[in-house]
Write an enzyme that holds these catalytic residues in place. Structure first.
Site, mmCIF file in Angstrom:
data_model
loop_
_atom_site.group_PDB
_atom_site.id
_atom_site.type_symbol
_atom_site.label_atom_id
_atom_site.label_comp_id
_atom_site.label_asym_id
_atom_site.label_seq_id
_atom_site.Cartn_x
_atom_site.Cartn_y
_atom_site.Cartn_z
ATOM 1 N N ASP A 1 3.258 -4.190 8.071
ATOM 2 C CA ASP A 1 1.998 -3.465 7.947
ATOM 3 C C ASP A 1 0.870 -4.497 8.110
ATOM 4 O OD1 ASP A 1 -0.367 -2.490 6.910
ATOM 5 O OD2 ASP A 1 0.503 -1.660 5.091
ATOM 6 N N CYS B 1 -4.686 2.217 -3.734
ATOM 7 C CA CYS B 1 -3.466 2.761 -3.109
ATOM 8 C C CYS B 1 -2.292 1.806 -3.272
ATOM 9 C CB CYS B 1 -3.683 3.080 -1.634
ATOM 10 S SG CYS B 1 -4.801 4.441 -1.380
ATOM 11 N N LYS C 1 -10.313 -0.736 10.527
ATOM 12 C CA LYS C 1 -10.408 -1.935 9.672
ATOM 13 C C LYS C 1 -10.739 -3.182 10.494
ATOM 14 C CE LYS C 1 -7.224 -0.010 6.294
ATOM 15 N NZ LYS C 1 -8.046 0.312 5.119
ATOM 16 N N GLN D 1 -4.437 -5.146 7.126
ATOM 17 C CA GLN D 1 -5.444 -6.088 6.611
ATOM 18 C C GLN D 1 -5.401 -7.436 7.326
ATOM 19 O OE1 GLN D 1 -7.816 -5.296 4.578
ATOM 20 N NE2 GLN D 1 -7.056 -3.273 4.013
ATOM 21 N N HIS E 1 0.872 -1.179 0.000
ATOM 22 C CA HIS E 1 0.000 0.000 0.000
ATOM 23 C C HIS E 1 0.912 1.232 0.000
ATOM 24 C CE1 HIS E 1 -2.823 2.923 1.816
ATOM 25 N NE2 HIS E 1 -3.800 2.090 1.507
HETATM 26 N N1 PLP Z 1 -1.764 -0.679 4.658
HETATM 27 C C1 PLP Z 1 -2.710 -1.445 4.114
HETATM 28 C C2 PLP Z 1 -2.368 -2.841 3.659
HETATM 29 C C3 PLP Z 1 -3.995 -0.937 3.953
HETATM 30 O O1 PLP Z 1 -4.949 -1.693 3.414
HETATM 31 C C4 PLP Z 1 -4.265 0.384 4.383
HETATM 32 C C5 PLP Z 1 -5.597 0.981 4.162
HETATM 33 O O2 PLP Z 1 -6.310 0.625 3.245
HETATM 34 C C6 PLP Z 1 -3.248 1.116 4.970
HETATM 35 C C7 PLP Z 1 -2.005 0.561 5.084
HETATM 36 C C8 PLP Z 1 -3.488 2.501 5.458
HETATM 37 O O3 PLP Z 1 -4.341 2.479 6.565
HETATM 38 P P1 PLP Z 1 -4.900 3.843 7.182
HETATM 39 O O4 PLP Z 1 -5.479 4.608 6.044
HETATM 40 O O5 PLP Z 1 -5.917 3.375 8.172
HETATM 41 O O6 PLP Z 1 -3.749 4.518 7.823
#
Ligand code: PLP
Length: 400
Positions: A195, A359, A221, A198, A118
């Site tokens: 990260d 993203c 999430k 998900q 992402h």
């Molecule tokens: N990393 C992953 C794999 C994501 O799916 C997301 C959000 O869709 C993020 C990071 C970013 O999360 P946030 O927007 O809650 O900071």
């Protein structure tokens, strides 16, 4: 599944004369009554600023917020409460780490990412690379949506200072072999950042067993509120990281000639925190602890597999990514149609999915596609949601 649906009031909404089918859970999940009530009760009954006050409301607010930290600690298996830093979410957590690691990178050092990330797990590292002269490298993704492990081992060298990857891909649902990757990166001497945005809802995360240095996730999430998330860091790593924002809460003493800082996690929590958010996140963790999560995840996996096999019957349906282990995401294309048009046609049938690059533009570039249509499931989605999706995609193909 029907029992858990009743906990989520928004699922009763009717859209275009039928119950709304919400399949954009990878973007954000809906909220159960337990979370909504915890936030409302905080404002209704306990609202005060936290820490450093002797009156009852402040003590209650502080206890509620700190209990939420303890709940998050247990939820991901952290050894110490101090290893749980509240942030705005995954994005802020990764930025905090990338900012703090500026001094560990020298010109020519390498930061190893993957093509499956992402943007939140790419851009902060690019900014660190710009500041330090470090170089970004990325593990290739294969056409089936799996990381190319040969490429990982080839790119992991003694120059790799930092390795950052996701646990589960938001764009394709690929479940990455995080334990193997983290161990290899650690053995190579790299600092490891995972990260988990998900992963936390669908998997039992145990950061102590995973042995990563940092792990990030977002409350929204996993049935919690927006604007709150967690950076887990091993205590010695957090101790070594400089604070990144200055202000109240994060200091020990302040004189006009200089300041000393608190220990983690408070060193990283400058200013009034998102108290209601933390309490809501704590309520989300309690909610997940109280439901039969394993059974629901198993049912979710079954539903996703069944839905996928039905979608495959539709002429023109093209699945993007065939990972060996898939989380609750189905990313696809319809031959000859732009993902955006497919999304609009699904919305007209009351089915909410996300379209675009999710993203993950470097991933789309690697796969040679502009984006996908992504249906992402959660523990409350049921067979009717899946049927509605399949019928809506089938009908959409007749228009395109
Ligand atoms: N990393 C992953 C794999 C994501 O799916 C997301 C959000 O869709 C993020 C990071 C970013 O999360 P946030 O927007 O809650 O900071």
């Amino acid at each position: 599944m029907s029992a858990i649906r009743a906990d989520f009031p928004i699922l009763e909404r009717v859209h275009r004369d039928a119950p709304l089918v919400y399949l954009d859970n990878a973007a954000t999940t809906q909220k159960p009554v337990a979370v909504i009530d915890a936030i409302a009760d905080y404002y209704r009954l306990h609202n005060a600023n936290v820490h450093r006050a002797a009156y009852v409301l402040a003590e209650e607010a502080t206890t509620l917020m700190e209990d939420a930290r303890t709940a998050c600690q247990a939820f991901i298996g952290a050894r110490e409460r101090a290893e749980i830093v509240f942030t705005r979410g995954t994005t802020e957590a990764i930025n905090l780490v990338a900012n703090g690691l500026s001094s560990v990178c020298e010109p020519g050092d390498e930061i190893l990412l993957t093509e499956l990330e992402h943007h939140s797990n790419i851009v902060p590292w690019q900014m660190l690379a710009e500041r330090s002269g470090a170089v970004i490298r990325a593990v290739k993704v294969r056409a089936d949506g799996e990381l190319d492990l040969e490429d990982f081992y080839a790119k992991l060298t003694d120059k790799t200072r930092i390795f950052a990857c996701n646990h589960v891909s938001n764009a394709l649902g690929t479940v990455n072999p995080a334990a193997e990757l983290v161990q290899a990166a650690r053995d190579a001497g790299a600092i490891t950042v995972v990260d988990g945005a998900q992963a936390v809802l669908h998997k039992h995360v145990d950061v102590a067993a995973l042995d990563c240095d940092f792990y990030a996730f977002s409350g929204h999430k996993m049935y919690g509120p927006t604007g709150i998330g967690v950076l887990y860091g091993k205590l010695d790593r957090l101790e070594a990281l400089p604070p990144w924002q200055g202000g109240g809460e994060m200091i020990e003493t302040v004189t006009l000639s200089g300041s000393t800082y608190q220990r983690p996690p408070y060193k990283f929590e400058a200013g009034t925190p998102h108290i209601a958010g933390a309490i809501g996140l704590g309520a989300a963790v309690s909610y997940l602890n109280d439901i039969s999560r394993d059974e629901l995840v198993a049912a979710e996996n079954e539903l996703v597999a069944k839905t996928l096999s039905q979608l495959r019957q539709i002429p023109g349906f093209r699945l993007v990514g065939e990972p060996a282990e898939r989380s609750a995401v189905i990313s696809f294309l319809i031959d000859g149609a732009h993902p955006q048009d497919v999304g609009t046609l699904l919305d007209q049938q009351g089915v909410a999915v996300r379209t675009g690059h999710h993203c993950a533009m470097p991933l789309m570039q690697a796969l040679g596609i502009p984006g996908t249509v992504r249906a992402s499931f959660s523990l409350y989605n049921n067979a009717e949601d899946a049927d509605r999706l399949v019928r809506a995609v089938d009908k959409a193909t007749t228009f395109l």
